[in-house]
Design a protein around this motif. Structure first.
Motif, PDB file in Angstrom:
ATOM      1  N   GLY A   7       0.772  -1.235   0.000  1.00 55.97           N
ATOM      2  CA  GLY A   7       0.000   0.000   0.000  1.00 55.97           C
ATOM      3  C   GLY A   7       0.803   1.284   0.000  1.00 55.97           C
ATOM      4  O   GLY A   7       0.236   2.367   0.014  1.00 55.97           O
ATOM      5  N   TYR A   8       2.125   1.213   0.007  1.00 53.57           N
ATOM      6  CA  TYR A   8       2.973   2.408  -0.086  1.00 53.57           C
ATOM      7  C   TYR A   8       2.641   3.109  -1.401  1.00 53.57           C
ATOM      8  O   TYR A   8       2.208   2.461  -2.354  1.00 53.57           O
ATOM      9  N   HIS A   9       2.833   4.426  -1.513  1.00 54.90           N
ATOM     10  CA  HIS A   9       2.414   5.146  -2.729  1.00 54.90           C
ATOM     11  C   HIS A   9       3.052   4.558  -3.982  1.00 54.90           C
ATOM     12  O   HIS A   9       2.408   4.460  -5.001  1.00 54.90           O
ATOM     13  N   HIS A  10       4.330   4.190  -3.954  1.00 57.52           N
ATOM     14  CA  HIS A  10       4.914   3.339  -4.984  1.00 57.52           C
ATOM     15  C   HIS A  10       6.355   3.015  -4.649  1.00 57.52           C
ATOM     16  O   HIS A  10       7.056   3.802  -4.048  1.00 57.52           O
ATOM     17  N   HIS A  11       6.725   1.814  -4.985  1.00 55.21           N
ATOM     18  CA  HIS A  11       8.114   1.381  -4.873  1.00 55.21           C
ATOM     19  C   HIS A  11       8.789   1.411  -6.232  1.00 55.21           C
ATOM     20  O   HIS A  11       9.962   1.731  -6.351  1.00 55.21           O
ATOM     21  N   ILE A  12       8.031   1.046  -7.263  1.00 57.66           N
ATOM     22  CA  ILE A  12       8.597   0.957  -8.601  1.00 57.66           C
ATOM     23  C   ILE A  12       7.761   1.791  -9.561  1.00 57.66           C
ATOM     24  O   ILE A  12       6.543   1.641  -9.630  1.00 57.66           O
ATOM     25  N   GLY A  13       8.429   2.674 -10.272  1.00 59.29           N
ATOM     26  CA  GLY A  13       7.807   3.429 -11.349  1.00 59.29           C
ATOM     27  C   GLY A  13       8.241   2.801 -12.665  1.00 59.29           C
ATOM     28  O   GLY A  13       9.415   2.477 -12.843  1.00 59.29           O
ATOM     29  N   LEU A  14       7.309   2.614 -13.554  1.00 62.20           N
ATOM     30  CA  LEU A  14       7.584   2.044 -14.878  1.00 62.20           C
ATOM     31  C   LEU A  14       7.172   3.079 -15.913  1.00 62.20           C
ATOM     32  O   LEU A  14       6.082   3.648 -15.810  1.00 62.20           O
ATOM     33  N   ASN A  15       8.039   3.364 -16.896  1.00 60.62           N
ATOM     34  CA  ASN A  15       7.634   4.304 -17.927  1.00 60.62           C
ATOM     35  C   ASN A  15       8.199   3.912 -19.281  1.00 60.62           C
ATOM     36  O   ASN A  15       9.199   3.195 -19.372  1.00 60.62           O
ATOM     37  N   THR A  16       7.529   4.394 -20.321  1.00 60.11           N
ATOM     38  CA  THR A  16       7.937   4.128 -21.705  1.00 60.11           C
ATOM     39  C   THR A  16       8.399   5.406 -22.405  1.00 60.11           C
ATOM     40  O   THR A  16       8.514   5.432 -23.625  1.00 60.11           O
ATOM     41  N   TRP A  17       8.678   6.453 -21.661  1.00 55.52           N
ATOM     42  CA  TRP A  17       8.958   7.765 -22.252  1.00 55.52           C
ATOM     43  C   TRP A  17      10.108   7.731 -23.254  1.00 55.52           C
ATOM     44  O   TRP A  17      10.050   8.393 -24.270  1.00 55.52           O
ATOM     45  N   ASP A  18      11.166   7.016 -22.989  1.00 55.26           N
ATOM     46  CA  ASP A  18      12.303   6.940 -23.914  1.00 55.26           C
ATOM     47  C   ASP A  18      12.553   5.536 -24.422  1.00 55.26           C
ATOM     48  O   ASP A  18      13.588   5.275 -25.034  1.00 55.26           O
ATOM     49  N   SER A  19      11.613   4.634 -24.158  1.00 56.27           N
ATOM     50  CA  SER A  19      11.904   3.236 -24.455  1.00 56.27           C
ATOM     51  C   SER A  19      10.751   2.480 -25.115  1.00 56.27           C
ATOM     52  O   SER A  19      10.853   1.268 -25.320  1.00 56.27           O
ATOM     53  N   ALA A  20       9.666   3.136 -25.454  1.00 54.14           N
ATOM     54  CA  ALA A  20       8.515   2.471 -26.051  1.00 54.14           C
ATOM     55  C   ALA A  20       8.925   1.716 -27.318  1.00 54.14           C
ATOM     56  O   ALA A  20       9.667   2.242 -28.147  1.00 54.14           O
ATOM     57  N   GLY A  21       8.485   0.485 -27.425  1.00 58.02           N
ATOM     58  CA  GLY A  21       8.725  -0.305 -28.607  1.00 58.02           C
ATOM     59  C   GLY A  21      10.104  -0.937 -28.683  1.00 58.02           C
ATOM     60  O   GLY A  21      10.451  -1.537 -29.689  1.00 58.02           O
ATOM     61  N   GLY A  22      10.902  -0.817 -27.626  1.00 59.26           N
ATOM     62  CA  GLY A  22      12.219  -1.448 -27.617  1.00 59.26           C
ATOM     63  C   GLY A  22      12.092  -2.961 -27.687  1.00 59.26           C
ATOM     64  O   GLY A  22      11.029  -3.525 -27.460  1.00 59.26           O
ATOM     65  N   SER A  23      13.175  -3.598 -27.986  1.00 59.78           N
ATOM     66  CA  SER A  23      13.136  -5.059 -28.101  1.00 59.78           C
ATOM     67  C   SER A  23      13.094  -5.719 -26.729  1.00 59.78           C
ATOM     68  O   SER A  23      13.672  -5.188 -25.772  1.00 59.78           O
ATOM     69  N   PRO A  24      12.420  -6.847 -26.623  1.00 57.79           N
ATOM     70  CA  PRO A  24      12.387  -7.569 -25.340  1.00 57.79           C
ATOM     71  C   PRO A  24      13.755  -8.153 -25.039  1.00 57.79           C
ATOM     72  O   PRO A  24      14.607  -8.261 -25.934  1.00 57.79           O
ATOM     73  N   PRO A  25      13.984  -8.536 -23.785  1.00 61.11           N
ATOM     74  CA  PRO A  25      15.269  -9.137 -23.445  1.00 61.11           C
ATOM     75  C   PRO A  25      15.460 -10.460 -24.186  1.00 61.11           C
ATOM     76  O   PRO A  25      14.482 -11.106 -24.567  1.00 61.11           O
ATOM     77  N   PRO A  26      16.708 -10.874 -24.371  1.00 56.60           N
ATOM     78  CA  PRO A  26      16.949 -12.142 -25.047  1.00 56.60           C
ATOM     79  C   PRO A  26      16.436 -13.319 -24.221  1.00 56.60           C
ATOM     80  O   PRO A  26      16.348 -13.209 -22.992  1.00 56.60           O
ATOM     81  N   PRO A  27      16.091 -14.429 -24.867  1.00 53.15           N
ATOM     82  CA  PRO A  27      15.629 -15.610 -24.117  1.00 53.15           C
ATOM     83  C   PRO A  27      16.668 -16.062 -23.104  1.00 53.15           C
ATOM     84  O   PRO A  27      17.867 -15.948 -23.337  1.00 53.15           O
ATOM     85  N   GLY A  28      16.150 -16.547 -21.972  1.00 57.94           N
ATOM     86  CA  GLY A  28      17.040 -17.089 -20.944  1.00 57.94           C
ATOM     87  C   GLY A  28      17.552 -16.073 -20.014  1.00 57.94           C
ATOM     88  O   GLY A  28      18.317 -16.259 -19.143  1.00 57.94           O
TER      89      GLY A  28
END
Length: 72
Positions: free
Chosen positions: A51-72
């Motif tokens: 319930g804390y206001h947030h621990h992790i912020g996630l954003n796509t501001w400079d990274s939208a559409g980037g490639s996913p990490p490699p398998p494994g």
């Protein structure tokens, strides 16, 4: 239903750039059990443990559409 992450978890305040916000939320909320606290459209979201206001912020501001990490 996903089991919530332990509210006693100690997590620093982190902001991460992600390529796909929905995919990132699927992992942090669906797999790890964080709770979505706030979302700003398709660009940013904030998740927390216990319930804390947030621990992790996630954003796509400079990274939208980037490639996913490699398998494994």
């Amino acid at each position: 239903m996903t089991t919530p992450i332990d509210p006693q978890a100690r997590i620093g305040h982190v902001h991460l750039r992600v390529a796909d916000l929905d995919r990132a939320l699927g992992f942090y909320c669906g797999v790890l059990g964080f709770t979505l606290m706030q979302r700003y459209g398709r660009e940013a979201a904030f998740v927390s443990a216990g319930g804390y206001h947030h621990h992790i912020g996630l954003n796509t501001w400079d990274s939208a559409g980037g490639s996913p990490p490699p398998p494994g």
